[in-house]
Design a protein around this motif. Structure first.
Motif, PDB file in Angstrom:
ATOM      1  N   PRO A 363       0.818  -1.224   0.000  1.00 61.24           N
ATOM      2  CA  PRO A 363       0.000   0.000   0.000  1.00 61.24           C
ATOM      3  C   PRO A 363       0.850   1.271   0.000  1.00 61.24           C
ATOM      4  O   PRO A 363       0.555   2.222  -0.730  1.00 61.24           O
ATOM      5  N   THR A 392      -2.150   6.154   5.080  1.00 65.58           N
ATOM      6  CA  THR A 392      -1.989   4.801   4.534  1.00 65.58           C
ATOM      7  C   THR A 392      -1.289   3.886   5.527  1.00 65.58           C
ATOM      8  O   THR A 392      -1.579   2.690   5.597  1.00 65.58           O
ATOM      9  N   PRO A 395      -3.624   1.654   8.461  1.00 65.63           N
ATOM     10  CA  PRO A 395      -4.258   0.404   8.021  1.00 65.63           C
ATOM     11  C   PRO A 395      -3.258  -0.617   7.486  1.00 65.63           C
ATOM     12  O   PRO A 395      -3.465  -1.823   7.616  1.00 65.63           O
ATOM     13  N   ALA A 396      -2.148  -0.152   6.894  1.00 63.81           N
ATOM     14  CA  ALA A 396      -1.124  -1.077   6.391  1.00 63.81           C
ATOM     15  C   ALA A 396      -0.500  -1.858   7.547  1.00 63.81           C
ATOM     16  O   ALA A 396      -0.259  -3.072   7.427  1.00 63.81           O
ATOM     17  N   TRP A 434      -6.874   0.188   3.360  1.00 64.45           N
ATOM     18  CA  TRP A 434      -5.969   1.334   3.240  1.00 64.45           C
ATOM     19  C   TRP A 434      -6.430   2.326   2.168  1.00 64.45           C
ATOM     20  O   TRP A 434      -5.989   3.479   2.170  1.00 64.45           O
ATOM     21  N   ALA A 438      -6.116   6.436   2.427  1.00 62.39           N
ATOM     22  CA  ALA A 438      -5.114   7.021   1.521  1.00 62.39           C
ATOM     23  C   ALA A 438      -5.717   8.162   0.712  1.00 62.39           C
ATOM     24  O   ALA A 438      -5.086   9.216   0.528  1.00 62.39           O
TER      25      ALA A 438
END
Length: 457
Positions: A363, A392, A395-396, A434, A438
């Motif tokens: 991501p 980002t 969540p990554a 993500w 983002a």
């Protein structure tokens, strides 16, 4: 700057020159290891192989090409420069993580374990697997080290014969599978994950090729080759790379489609394998017998050795450049020893532990690729990079924790994080949580950028 922005060669390139660049791109993005993941995807997707293929092609074909275009468009000389708008510390950390992933932790040891699982493992008793892998990987990496140490070009020369032979074997299998398929792909069973979200699961499976990361790490080789042809401005360099890329990625895409379809047809004959190396051997042996298996084992081992030499040398060169207290040969030794140790955990273990790292890196890499290509729209303002990556990153990290083997992902704290993730982040159940953060981060970055720009004007 003038020298960069104006082409030395203003004439259009010939088809032959485009094919040279295309073959370089093909070599960068396609190796023996790339065969096992589409085959495995075909088995998992079954009747839904078509939609899964579309997802796979996005991350395994389109994204790697965009990675090289990002290097070209942003005048970057590698992955460090791609991350530099976020500061030297981030750029260095991102570069180290990508090279460790492509290097001694996952991709490089995978070259030995794939060779072993396709070639020797099928003919050995189960009890002999571990000692045989130890001996095989030792010989494999000693050879890779010697060739890298002497910086010999012998494998490059051999590769000119190997690659056409390998492709000939592959297309022979496609032809035999088309004439006498093991079963109808459209009638095969579909695993649970691919019943509800075949596209997105195919998208995530494409991470395993690691080609987008390779595009960022080694894409400068392609950009430099195009510059040597006289296309030195960013615009024309990217245009030539894109056109040659269409040729290369179309060829790779055709191979991937064929492999995924063949993988789906095998379900009439074979059980779903834990990884694609086993099914690859089963397919070749089914159509070509013991001779086919012997030929496959030889070709896969030699092409994987070629890949290993390239990865070991690139790792040593880049790390010596960034951490010069250790010599090139010192890094080469470290890389080889760690790769040998990791290879002996076996292909299944390497893949299961590489998945979390890829769920984290991909991501971030995708966002950086998009920002690098579109950077002229916001003057490559670090503010846009900052907000996009911050949103980002969270969540990554959560996706990485959730995709660890049970040793980590089933811990109480990890399960609590997973529950939070599923409750508050849309698309977390399919590993795409993500995307919305983002986009929000990108929007905030643009707002801040244009607000500052308006105030200074």
């Amino acid at each position: 700057m003038e020298e960069i922005e104006r082409d030395v060669n203003t004439k259009p390139l010939s088809w032959k020159q485009y094919l040279v660049v295309a073959s370089l791109l093909f070599g960068l993005f396609f190796g023996a290891g790339n065969l096992i993941f589409p085959l495995h995807l075909g088995q998992l997707a079954g009747a839904n192989w078509g939609m899964a293929t579309f997802g796979f092609l996005v991350t395994a074909v389109l994204l790697p090409l965009l990675a090289v275009l990002a290097i070209s468009a942003s005048h970057a000389k590698g992955v460090y420069d791609i991350g530099k708008p976020l500061g030297n510390s981030f750029a260095l950390a991102f570069m180290v993580l990508i090279h460790l992933t492509l290097g001694p932790l996952f991709a490089t040891p995978r070259t030995a374990s794939i060779s072993f699982s396709v070639g020797l493992q099928p003919v050995l008793p189960k009890s002999a697997t571990k000692p045989a892998l130890l001996i095989f990987s030792a010989i494999f990496f000693i050879l890779a080290f010697i060739i890298s140490y002497k910086q010999s070009t012998i494998l490059t020369s051999i590769g000119k014969i190997l690659n056409p032979l390998f492709l000939l074997l592959l297309f022979s299998i496609f032809l035999l599978a088309a004439i006498s398929p093991m079963g109808a792909a459209k009638n095969q069973n579909v695993t649970a994950a691919y019943q509800s979200a075949p596209f997105f699961n195919g998208f995530l499976e494409g991470y395993n090729t690691m080609d987008a990361l390779a595009g960022l790490a080694f894409g400068y080789t392609i950009v430099s080759a195009v510059r040597q042809l006289g296309k030195t401005s960013a615009k024309s360099n990217a245009k030539v790379t894109a056109r040659a890329g269409v040729i290369a990625t179309s060829a790779i895409g055709v191979i991937y489609v064929g492999l995924i379809w063949v993988g789906a047809t095998t379900l009439n004959q074979f059980k779903i394998s834990a990884e694609g190396g086993t099914v690859f051997n089963q397919i070749v042996t089914y159509y070509l017998g013991d001779f086919g298996h012997a030929l496959l084992a030889t070709l896969v081992t030699l092409t994987c050795l070629t890949t290993a030499v390239g990865l070991i040398a690139a790792f040593a060169q880049d790390f010596h450049r960034s951490f010069s207290k250790i010599s090139y040969h010192g890094w080469l030794t470290i890389m080889t020893i760690v790769s040998f140790i990791t290879a002996n955990f076996g292909l299944d273990t390497i893949i299961s532990w590489s998945t979390p790292m890829l769920m984290f890196l991909y991501p971030i890499a995708m966002v950086l690729i998009i920002l690098s290509i579109s950077g002229s729209l916001f003057d490559h303002d670090p503010v846009v990079y900052f907000w996009s990556i911050v949103f980002t990153f969270i969540p990554a990290i959560l996706d990485m924790i959730a995709s660890f083997p049970a040793l980590v992902s089933k811990q109480a704290w990890a399960l609590q994080l997973r529950a939070f993730q599923l409750q508050f982040l849309p698309f977390a159940d399919i590993g795409m949580d993500w995307v919305i953060p983002a986009v929000i981060g990108l929007a905030i970055g643009f707002i801040v950028h244009f607000y500052h720009k308006q105030r200074t004007n």
